[in-house]
Design an enzyme around this catalytic site. Structure first.
Site, short mmCIF file in Angstrom:
data_model
loop_
_atom_site.label_atom_id
_atom_site.label_comp_id
_atom_site.label_asym_id
_atom_site.label_seq_id
_atom_site.Cartn_x
_atom_site.Cartn_y
_atom_site.Cartn_z
N LYS A 179 -8.43 11.48 -12.66
CA LYS A 179 -7.23 10.68 -12.94
C LYS A 179 -7.50 9.28 -12.40
O LYS A 179 -7.51 9.06 -11.18
CB LYS A 179 -6.00 11.26 -12.27
CG LYS A 179 -4.75 10.44 -12.58
CD LYS A 179 -3.66 10.65 -11.57
CE LYS A 179 -2.50 9.67 -11.79
NZ LYS A 179 -2.88 8.25 -11.58
N GLU A 252 -11.12 9.15 1.33
CA GLU A 252 -11.54 7.83 1.80
C GLU A 252 -10.35 6.91 1.63
O GLU A 252 -9.92 6.63 0.52
CB GLU A 252 -12.75 7.35 0.99
CG GLU A 252 -13.50 6.19 1.66
CD GLU A 252 -13.09 4.84 1.12
OE1 GLU A 252 -12.35 4.13 1.85
OE2 GLU A 252 -13.48 4.49 0.00
N CYS A 286 -12.13 -1.45 0.78
CA CYS A 286 -11.69 -0.75 1.99
C CYS A 286 -12.52 -1.14 3.19
O CYS A 286 -12.02 -1.21 4.31
CB CYS A 286 -11.74 0.76 1.78
SG CYS A 286 -10.67 1.36 0.48
N GLU A 384 -3.65 -4.06 7.09
CA GLU A 384 -4.70 -4.30 6.10
C GLU A 384 -4.16 -5.18 4.98
O GLU A 384 -3.27 -4.77 4.23
CB GLU A 384 -5.18 -2.97 5.52
CG GLU A 384 -6.28 -3.11 4.49
CD GLU A 384 -6.71 -1.78 3.88
OE1 GLU A 384 -7.89 -1.66 3.51
OE2 GLU A 384 -5.87 -0.87 3.76
#
Length: 480
Positions: A179, A252, A286, A384
């Protein structure tokens, strides 16, 4: 279906890939070009019934795919890599159109690395281990495939991060249903379409659609594992949903990576690496540098040189070969990054580059922004940003900066830079992260394990350790 093996332009139509067939949908959703903010394509919106059909097809295909030898599966994956290579230029262009990243410096390398990754992973094996052998018996440790793997993939590297999951899952004997993010579904749909011409039916399916499909996958009893890349908050929902069927998980998730430039660093020489480590892909990775700690003895000179290098870069549409920095990928992230700029302005932090969005410009463009020495408690240091805002933070004491770097719920990556490699390695070993680079950054490889600590993830991707997580250990005891 329109094929484009002889051209680098593909503009649809797009289909789901289910049971070896290209499947149309009743509903579609808009896909935006982030460089313009305008709709440029329609993607198929898969229904729960179509996702169910894809999972059922993957479950059926597993019975025959899993019993093939490694060599047989490698032949299929090599053929898939060959097919992707034929479509390399169109995939890269499509990636730039839907994701925004510069074609020559980011999109083409992403597609190239993904194709190479498939070939290299396909050549790897997990051998049977002899754990014990004596006069009475032999004990063997086998690593058997799990079954159907569900992959939920993100919008920042939609080709690479998806095929990073496909290759190890398939070579170890699993089947997969992907997906993709609804923000960047097209390249995934396209490489799913290409897969149907070379892989057995049901081995790899792609179903695009809204966020409602994710929980269906994570709770589904016929999916044995979820491989997820995305935000920590979404990852927590995945973990809760997967608990009901005790799925295997590789997660992750987010990070707030610190780069520590040591007192003895040759800081002038490493400014380009630090800049691209933070601003590459418009800051949307990331393991990007989110906090840049620089020793106070040269901080002023460093900031000035960093800003000068940043001024040399060109922001714009990634299809322009002169552009080195593209837009933020989607409106939701654009608004989030703007909230950081609003907070910086409201608190009066020192902005030495950027900081102001050009409201007249179409698309989701955030100027590269450098914030000089914001406080440790500030939003731009603690959270972040996932955008092209770089806080450069002063420190005096190495022990103190290590403590500050570790004072985070995240622990994905980090980097340390210094002339004295031994001293830099000693600092790197104290960082609470799953990956840390010393005097380099963002080096990845199929045999290099990659994973996060704390709230940055569960499990490992890549390396022998990552491949093992697509298998179940099975101990076989044989009496002599």
């Amino acid at each position: 279906m329109k094929d484009s093996r002889s051209t680098s332009i593909f503009d649809g139509p797009y289909y789901l890939s289910i049971a070896g067939k290209l499947v149309a949908t009743d509903a579609h959703f808009d896909v935006f070009n982030p460089a313009t903010g305008e709709v440029f394509a329609k993607a198929p919106s898969g229904s729960p019934e179509q996702l169910e059909a894809a999972i059922a097809a993957a479950k059926g295909a597993f019975k025959t795919w899993s019993v093939l030898s490694y060599d047989q599966r490698q032949s299929y994956l090599d053929a898939y890599a060959d097919a992707l290579l034929e479509h390399r230029d169109e995939l890269a262009r499509l990636l730039t159109l839907e994701q925004g990243k510069p074609l020559k410096t980011m999109a083409e390398p992403e597609v190239d690395q993904a194709i190479s990754w498939i070939r290299q992973i396909a050549a790897r094996r997990i051998p049977v281990e002899i754990v014990e052998e004596n006069d009475n018996h032999i004990v063997e440790l086998h690593h058997t495939p799990l079954g159907v793997v569900g992959a939920i993939t993100p919008w920042n590297f939609p080709v690479l991060l998806a095929l990073w999951k496909v290759a190890p899952a398939l070579i170890t004997g699993n089947t997969m249903v992907i997906k993709p993010s609804p923000f960047t579904p097209l390249t995934t749909l396209r490489f799913g379409q290409i897969a149907q011409s070379v892989l057995p039916a049901g081995v790899l399916s792609v179903v695009s659609g809204g966020n409602e499909l994710g929980p269906q996958m994570t709770a589904h009893p016929d999916i044995a594992k979820i491989s997820f890349t995305g935000s920590t908050e979404t990852g927590k929902h995945v973990i809760r949903s997967a608990a009901g069927t005790v799925k295997r998980l590789t997660m992750e998730m987010g990070g707030n990576d610190a780069a520590i430039v040591m007192p003895d660093a040759d800081w002038q020489a490493i400014i380009p690496q630090l800049y691209w480590g933070a601003v590459g892909n418009s800051g949307q990775w990331c393991v990007g540098i989110k906090r840049l700690y620089v020793h106070s003895s040269y901080r002023n000179e460093f900031v000035a040189a960093f800003v000068e290098y940043a001024r040399q870069q060109v922001m714009g549409d990634g299809l322009d070969p002169n552009v080195t920095v593209g837009p933020v990928q989607n409106k939701m992230q654009y608004d989030k990054v703007r909230s950081f700029l609003d907070d910086i302005k409201a608190n009066g932090y020192k902005v030495v580059l950027g900081g102001e969005v050009d409201e007249s410009r179409p698309g989701y463009f955030i100027p590269v922004t450098v914030v000089d020495n914001p406080p440790e408690s500030s939003m731009i240091v603690q959270q972040e940003q996932f955008g092209p805002i770089v806080p450069i933070i002063a420190y005096d004491d190495v022990d103190d900066v290590v403590a500050r770097a570790n004072d985070s719920p995240f622990g994905l990556g980090g980097s340390v830079w210094g002339r004295d490699t031994q001293a830099a390695v000693a600092v790197a070993n104290r960082l609470e992260t799953g990956m840390v680079w010393v005097n380099e950054i963002h080096t990845q490889g199929i045999d290099i394990p990659f994973g996060g600590h704390k709230q940055s993830g569960i499990g490992t991707e890549h390396g022998h350790e990552g491949r093992l997580l697509f298998t179940n250990p099975k101990t076989v005891l044989i009496k002599k």
